[in-house]
Design an enzyme around this catalytic site. Structure first.
Site, PDB file in Angstrom:
ATOM      1  N   PHE A   1      13.665   4.045 -10.656  1.00  0.00           N
ATOM      2  CA  PHE A   1      13.073   3.578 -11.903  1.00  0.00           C
ATOM      3  C   PHE A   1      13.356   4.596 -13.000  1.00  0.00           C
ATOM      4  CE2 PHE A   1      10.912   1.239  -8.650  1.00  0.00           C
ATOM      5  CZ  PHE A   1      10.664   0.004  -9.210  1.00  0.00           C
TER       6      PHE A   1
ATOM      7  N   ARG B 201      21.141  -4.437 -18.137  1.00  0.00           N
ATOM      8  CA  ARG B 201      20.766  -5.694 -17.489  1.00  0.00           C
ATOM      9  C   ARG B 201      21.595  -6.826 -18.083  1.00  0.00           C
ATOM     10  NH1 ARG B 201      14.162  -5.549 -18.091  1.00  0.00           N
ATOM     11  NH2 ARG B 201      13.769  -3.529 -17.085  1.00  0.00           N
TER      12      ARG B 201
ATOM     13  N   GLN C  60       9.429  -7.028  -4.278  1.00  0.00           N
ATOM     14  CA  GLN C  60      10.678  -6.372  -4.680  1.00  0.00           C
ATOM     15  C   GLN C  60      10.504  -6.168  -6.173  1.00  0.00           C
ATOM     16  OE1 GLN C  60      13.414  -4.887  -6.252  1.00  0.00           O
ATOM     17  NE2 GLN C  60      13.893  -6.990  -6.858  1.00  0.00           N
TER      18      GLN C  60
ATOM     19  N   ILE D 185       0.821  -1.224   0.000  1.00  0.00           N
ATOM     20  CA  ILE D 185       0.000   0.000   0.000  1.00  0.00           C
ATOM     21  C   ILE D 185       0.847   1.264   0.000  1.00  0.00           C
ATOM     22  CG2 ILE D 185      -0.204   0.164   2.518  1.00  0.00           C
ATOM     23  CD1 ILE D 185      -3.141   1.033   2.066  1.00  0.00           C
TER      24      ILE D 185
ATOM     25  N   GLU E  83       6.814  -7.751 -17.825  1.00  0.00           N
ATOM     26  CA  GLU E  83       8.154  -8.323 -17.862  1.00  0.00           C
ATOM     27  C   GLU E  83       8.107  -9.842 -18.051  1.00  0.00           C
ATOM     28  OE1 GLU E  83      11.297  -7.106 -17.751  1.00  0.00           O
ATOM     29  OE2 GLU E  83      10.655  -5.009 -17.773  1.00  0.00           O
TER      30      GLU E  83
ATOM     31  N   SER F 215       2.951  -8.818 -14.446  1.00  0.00           N
ATOM     32  CA  SER F 215       3.794  -7.813 -15.097  1.00  0.00           C
ATOM     33  C   SER F 215       4.083  -8.148 -16.550  1.00  0.00           C
ATOM     34  CB  SER F 215       5.116  -7.694 -14.337  1.00  0.00           C
ATOM     35  OG  SER F 215       6.064  -6.935 -15.049  1.00  0.00           O
TER      36      SER F 215
ATOM     37  N   TYR G 155      13.144 -11.365 -11.464  1.00  0.00           N
ATOM     38  CA  TYR G 155      11.856 -10.733 -11.164  1.00  0.00           C
ATOM     39  C   TYR G 155      10.768 -11.312 -12.061  1.00  0.00           C
ATOM     40  CZ  TYR G 155       8.204  -7.129 -11.290  1.00  0.00           C
ATOM     41  OH  TYR G 155       7.000  -6.466 -11.272  1.00  0.00           O
TER      42      TYR G 155
END
Length: 339
Positions: A195, A285, A88, A10, A134, A132, A156
């Protein structure tokens, strides 16, 4: 009779906007907050203060990795809806902390589902799982929709795929109302500063007022489907109001590069991004995701939802917000108190 909702995560970007939305709709909102030595409630402080006299927003210390405590809380609150937004959530960080990422994202989602399953024996509870884009990773089709195969490219993303399939499994195995929202990139002035979009807007504001001279980024050619987080939490809510549990892509249907976003932000401040942005290989990455483009037609047709804020307006909102922060920082730095 008003509904009760539990939101994990939250205090994050999405959680804060969702809490606002649900309170406006008359919900009693419970939020799960991790205990730390510093306050982490800045994003919800304004609504927490506003309802202090009539507490429709209640916060509870807890952690997604503590399944027993989470189950105890769910059985005590007996929410009508659970929104699992906690995680995370930084893709690059997940390469450095893969086990912790799996614990919060994957096992955390399983703990939420198991708690909801136990409550479901007493009353129906509807569960929203934050999935997501991703998960699509090295994409196997363009654009990506609900039936596009996943091909994750990070710890992730792998954890999110696990959580997605567990949500589907609990829906089928236990006749639970458990739905996935596959959200493509959604940003706002409340986005965390690590981000890339917020990193760009914060740096541009600081550069404009002379507090910073360069911005270092990774892959400028990565393409993303960017929307406004405030629009997307409406989609989350609509997913749980639908007559049947299901999985939905929430996206704009438009993709642009990181470079394009940087151009928009710096142009808003009458600056040329090429004068200030430099590449730093440390931000690449280990495995890149080059292109994400969502197909939101199912959500539009079934839920009546579509993104209402375009990328230009999103960039403007974030840039002007962070320019004001930079101005305050510059003023504070220049102020020298007299003796």
């Amino acid at each position: 009779m008003s509904k009760t909702a539990l939101i994990t995560g939250i205090t994050g970007q999405d959680g804060s906007y969702l809490a606002e939305l649900l309170l406006e709709k008359g919900y009693q909102v419970h939020g799960l907050v991790r205990r730390s030595s510093t306050f982490s409630t800045q994003r919800i402080e304004h609504i927490y203060q506003d309802v202090h006299e009539h507490p429709q927003l209640l916060l509870h210390y807890g952690d997604l990795t503590d399944g027993q405590a989470l189950t105890n809380l769910v059985l005590e609150i007996e929410p009508d809806e659970v929104y699992n937004l906690g995680a995370q959530s930084h893709v690059r960080v997940s390469f450095d902390q893969p086990v912790y990422t799996l614990q919060t994202v994957g096992v955390g989602a399983l703990n939420v589902l198991e708690a909801a399953r136990l409550l479901n024996t007493k009353k129906q509870v509807r569960v929203y799982q934050a999935s997501s884009s991703e998960m699509y990773g090295d994409v196997l089709a363009v654009p990506q929709c609900e039936t596009t195969p996943f091909n994750p490219q990070s710890p992730y993303a792998c954890a999110k795929v696990f959580a997605f399939h567990q949500t589907v499994n609990y829906r089928r195995s236990y006749d639970m109302f458990a739905s996935n929202g596959i959200l493509f990139n959604h940003e706002s002035e409340r986005r965390g500063e690590t981000f890339v979009t917020r990193k760009i807007t914060r740096a541009a504001g600081r550069i404009k007022v002379g507090l910073q001279h360069k911005l270092y980024l990774g892959n400028l050619d990565a393409k993303r489907d960017w929307g406004y987080a405030k629009d997307y939490v409406e989609g989350m809510w609509r997913i749980l109001q639908h007559s049947e549990p299901d999985d939905f892509v929430l996206a704009t249907g438009r993709t642009e590069t990181v470079r394009d976003f940087a151009k928009l932000v710096f142009a808003e401040l009458d600056l040329d991004y090429e004068d200030y942005v430099e590449i730093d290989p440390r931000y690449f990455r280990p495995a890149e995701v080059d292109l994400l483009l969502g197909d939101p037609s199912k959500a539009k047709h079934t839920l009546g939802w579509e993104a209402s804020t375009d990328l230009e307006e999103l960039a403007r909102i974030m840039t002007l917000h962070d320019l004001e922060i930079a101005k305050r920082e510059a003023h504070a730095k220049s102020f020298v108190p007299t003796k």
